[in-house]
Design an enzyme around this catalytic site. Sequence first.
Site, PDB file in Angstrom:
ATOM      1  N   GLU A  94       4.372  17.724   2.462  1.00  0.00           N
ATOM      2  CA  GLU A  94       5.099  16.970   3.494  1.00  0.00           C
ATOM      3  C   GLU A  94       6.589  16.935   3.180  1.00  0.00           C
ATOM      4  O   GLU A  94       6.984  16.742   2.025  1.00  0.00           O
ATOM      5  CB  GLU A  94       4.542  15.540   3.575  1.00  0.00           C
ATOM      6  N   CYS A 115       8.706  14.684   3.690  1.00  0.00           N
ATOM      7  CA  CYS A 115       9.065  13.409   3.041  1.00  0.00           C
ATOM      8  C   CYS A 115       8.741  13.429   1.547  1.00  0.00           C
ATOM      9  O   CYS A 115       9.428  12.783   0.758  1.00  0.00           O
ATOM     10  CB  CYS A 115       8.298  12.243   3.669  1.00  0.00           C
ATOM     11  N   GLY A 140       0.837  -1.204   0.000  1.00  0.00           N
ATOM     12  CA  GLY A 140       0.000   0.000   0.000  1.00  0.00           C
ATOM     13  C   GLY A 140       0.866   1.247   0.000  1.00  0.00           C
ATOM     14  O   GLY A 140       0.522   2.247  -0.605  1.00  0.00           O
ATOM     15  N   HIS A 190      -1.497   9.679  -2.559  1.00  0.00           N
ATOM     16  CA  HIS A 190      -0.582  10.066  -1.482  1.00  0.00           C
ATOM     17  C   HIS A 190       0.787  10.405  -2.094  1.00  0.00           C
ATOM     18  O   HIS A 190       1.357   9.612  -2.838  1.00  0.00           O
ATOM     19  CB  HIS A 190      -0.498   8.872  -0.530  1.00  0.00           C
ATOM     20  N   GLU A 193      -2.820  13.523   2.297  1.00  0.00           N
ATOM     21  CA  GLU A 193      -1.373  13.794   2.270  1.00  0.00           C
ATOM     22  C   GLU A 193      -0.877  13.763   0.828  1.00  0.00           C
ATOM     23  O   GLU A 193       0.193  13.220   0.535  1.00  0.00           O
ATOM     24  CB  GLU A 193      -0.598  12.772   3.110  1.00  0.00           C
ATOM     25  N   CYS A 248       7.908  10.168  10.406  1.00  0.00           N
ATOM     26  CA  CYS A 248       8.617   9.802   9.179  1.00  0.00           C
ATOM     27  C   CYS A 248       9.591  10.879   8.719  1.00  0.00           C
ATOM     28  O   CYS A 248      10.648  10.577   8.161  1.00  0.00           O
ATOM     29  CB  CYS A 248       7.611   9.512   8.068  1.00  0.00           C
TER      30      CYS A 248
HETATM   31 ZN   LIG Z   1       7.126  12.434   6.450  1.00  0.00          ZN
END
Ligand SMILES: [Zn+2]
Length: 792
Positions: A336, A338, A201, A268, A320, A404
Site C-alpha cells: 500500500e 501509505c 486499533g 497491518h 493489508e 487514505c
Molecule cells: Zn493508504
Amino acid sequence: MKTLSRLLVFTLLFAAVQAAEERSLAKLRAVPFTAVTISDSFWQPRQEINRTASIPVNLENLVKSGNISNFELAAKGARTGFQGPVFMDSDVYKALEAASYSLATHPDPILEKRLDEIIAALAAAQQPDGYLNTYFTVKEPDKRWTNLRDWHELYCAGHMFEAAVAHFQATDKRNFLTVATRFADYIDSVFGAGKRMGYPGHPEIELALVKLWRATGEGRYFNLAQFFIENRGIKFFAREHQTPLDSYDGTYWQDDAPICDQHRIQGHAVRACYLLSGATDVAAETGNAELLKMINRVWRNTTERNLYLTGGIGPSAHNEGFTVDYDLPNPTAYQETCATIALAQWNHRLALLYGDAKYADVVERALYNGTLAGVSQDGTRFFYVNPLESRGTHHRQPWFGCACCPPNVARTLAALGGYAYAVSDGALWVNLYMQGEVKTTVSGQPVTLRVTTDYPWDGRVKLAPQVTGPKRFEIRLRIPGWSREASASINGTKVQAAVIEKGYAVLSREWQTGDIVELEIPMPVEKTIANPTVIADRAHIALQRGPLVYCFESVDQKEPLRSIYLPDTSEFDVVKEHGSFGRIVALTGAARVAAEQNWTRRLYQPAPAVREVTVKAIPYYLWDNRAPGPMKVWMPVAAPTPVLQGPESQAEVTVSFANSNSRPAGINDGLEPKNSGEQPPQLCHWWPHKGAEEWVRYSWKQPVSVSGVKVYWFDDTGRGACRLPAAWRIEYLDGGQWKPVRVRGEYAVTLNTWCEVAFDPVSSRALRLVLMLQPEWAAGVHEWKVLETDEE
Ligand SMILES: [Zn+2]
C-alpha cells in the site's frame, strides 16, 4: 490565586518539556522543509504538480465524496446523511496537512481562504466537550470510545493533530490548532494513567501527540503518547471485545504481546509503521532501553526479510500487511502506498535518532520508488496497491472509497525537503541529494548550503557552503548504501582516506564561502538478485541504477513481455531521454525471447527458437502512465514457463454493477486463489448490492467456441459481506438474445475450489455469468475461466 497556580503549572510544564528535550537521545535535528529549496528537474516538477493538481484534486474529491458535508451535518446536529466509512474525517485532515505545507512554501490567499472555510466547518462540528468525529456525532452519538479496535476515533484525531500543527506552522493562525488542542485535552481527560485504559486499533495519534507537544509545549500530550505506546500489546482488544485470551490473535493490531516483547514487523503494515514511528518518538525522549531494543529488532526483521525492492512493505491484501518472513510475491504485492510512506516516516525518525545512513537508505528507497509510484505523472490518479508485476489490468484510480493514499502522497511531496538535511552540534548532515539550497544554523552560526546535481540521473553532487566568515564545522555526506565506491574532493583536491562514520563521509574543516565540495557517486546499472529464500524472485533479476528501481513495461517492448527473459549475459546501457516524462534515464539492453507456444492438444513439441531482442526499462515510479499493459520489475533469467490461459484472457469484461473498489478486471487476470477467503489484489464483486440478480460478461471480437466454464467464488466470511451466491447460470449471446446454455450436470456452488460445469458447445461473441445473490449478502468472483470446445 488561580492565575498564580496556573502560572506555576505552566512553568513546571515548560521546565518538564525543556528537560525532556535536553535529555532527548536524538543525535540529529531535521532541518524543516521550509528552510529547503528544491530546484531540480526531478522533484521540483513533481512538487509543482502536487501543488497545482493533486492538492486541488484531493480537496475536490473530499467535497464529492461527502467528507466535508459530514462536518456540516455534525455541526447542525443531523442524525442522518453521513457518507463513507468510519474514518472519513482523516482524509480531510491529511489533505489539510498537505495544503498547509504547500501554503508554507507557496503562499496562496485563495487556498488559505479555502482552508479557513473547511476549518470553520470542522470547528462548528466540534462538540462542547472538545470531541470531534463526524461519524459518531452524526450516526452513533452513544458509541464514543466503545470500539477502539475498529472504529478509528483516535486515528482520525491523530491526523487532525498533525494537520493542525502543519497549519499553525504555515500560517501562524491558531484557528485549527485550537480545535486540535481542545480535542487533545478532552482525549487526555478520558485516557491515561488513573483514567481509562486503551489505545487505538489504528496507531497514528501517538506520533501526532508528540508533534502537538513539540508545537505547544504541553507535556500532557507527550505523556499521553507515552501511555498509548507503552501500554500497547496488553491484549486490550481481547478485553474490549470479550474475546477469550486462548482464542485471541492480536497480531493484526500489534496487540499480541507487550510492545517491548514484539519480535517482528507484523499485522497491518500502515498500523505497524505508524506505531513504530510513535514508539521511536517516545523512546528518543524517554530513553526506554527495552523499547529501543524492540525497535531495532523489528527494524532488522523489516529490512532483512520483509522489504520490497521498491521500498514498500506488506505483501498481502488479506490483512493489508505481513504474512511470514521472505513472503514477497510480485503480482499480488499489496505494498500500500501509505505503508511505503509510513516506512519512510519511521526510518526518518531512526536516521535522526542514530545518525546512521542505513536508515536514510530506506527513506530514499521508499521515496524514489514506492511512494512516487503512488501518483500519476499528471497528479490526478493514484495507486493504493503497488504490485511489482502486472498483467496489464492494474491502473491508478481517480479516487477510492477508502481514500487514505492520495492525501498521504500529497502531504509527503509537499514537505519532501524535510527529509533531506539535518543538523547536530557542529555538523550539517546531507541525507538526500536534491539540487537546491538549505538555510540553517550549525552551532549557532548561519550556514547556507547550495547543492548542484542531476541526481538521481547522475551521481555527481556539488555542494557550496556559504558562511558569514570562516567557520569550523563538519559536513556529513551520506554515502548511499547502493553505491560501491564514492569519492569526494574539496576545492579540486581529492579527499584522501576520507573518514566514514556510520555511512557518512565526514568532511571537517574551517569552511568559507567559495569552498566547493564535489561528491562523485558512480551509478552503474546494477543487476540485483534476491535472497533465495524469496521464492517469487528465484532465478529472476531486477535492475537498479542509483536509488531507482527499474521496470519493464510492455509498451516499450517489441515482443510480449511474458516471453522475454534476461540471461546472465545481458548488459544494459544508459539512455538519456527527453520526452513525455521530461528528462529521464532509461535502460536498454539485449534480452532473449522464446517463440510463443501453442499447446492446444499437444503433449510434446520441439523447443521453441530463441531470438535476441532489445528491451527497454524505465524507472518503476513511472509505470502505468502510458498505454496500459503488462509490467514486471523482476525478470526471469531463463525462458519463462508459458501461462496457459483460455479465451477469457482475451475477453473484454463488463459487469452489471461495480462500486469504486470493485475491480472487474480481476476476474480474468489468471491469478489463482489459494482459497475463497483470500483477498486478491483486484476483485470483481457486486458489494454493496445484496439479494439481487447480477452479471459479468465476457465479449470477444471473434466468436469463440466453448463448452464449459470454471468459477472460483470469493467469500469473506468474518471480514466482509460477500458470500457464495444462491445460484448461477451461464448464458450466451445468440442473434442479440441472451440464451441459457444446456448444461451437462449441475451449477455447483462450493467454497475453496473450482466450480466447473460442462454444457453443449456454443459459438458466440459473448458469454454472461448470471448470479443470484443471497438475501442480505453480496458476492464476488475470484476467477472465471472459459473452456474451449475440443474440436472433434
Ligand atoms: Zn493508504
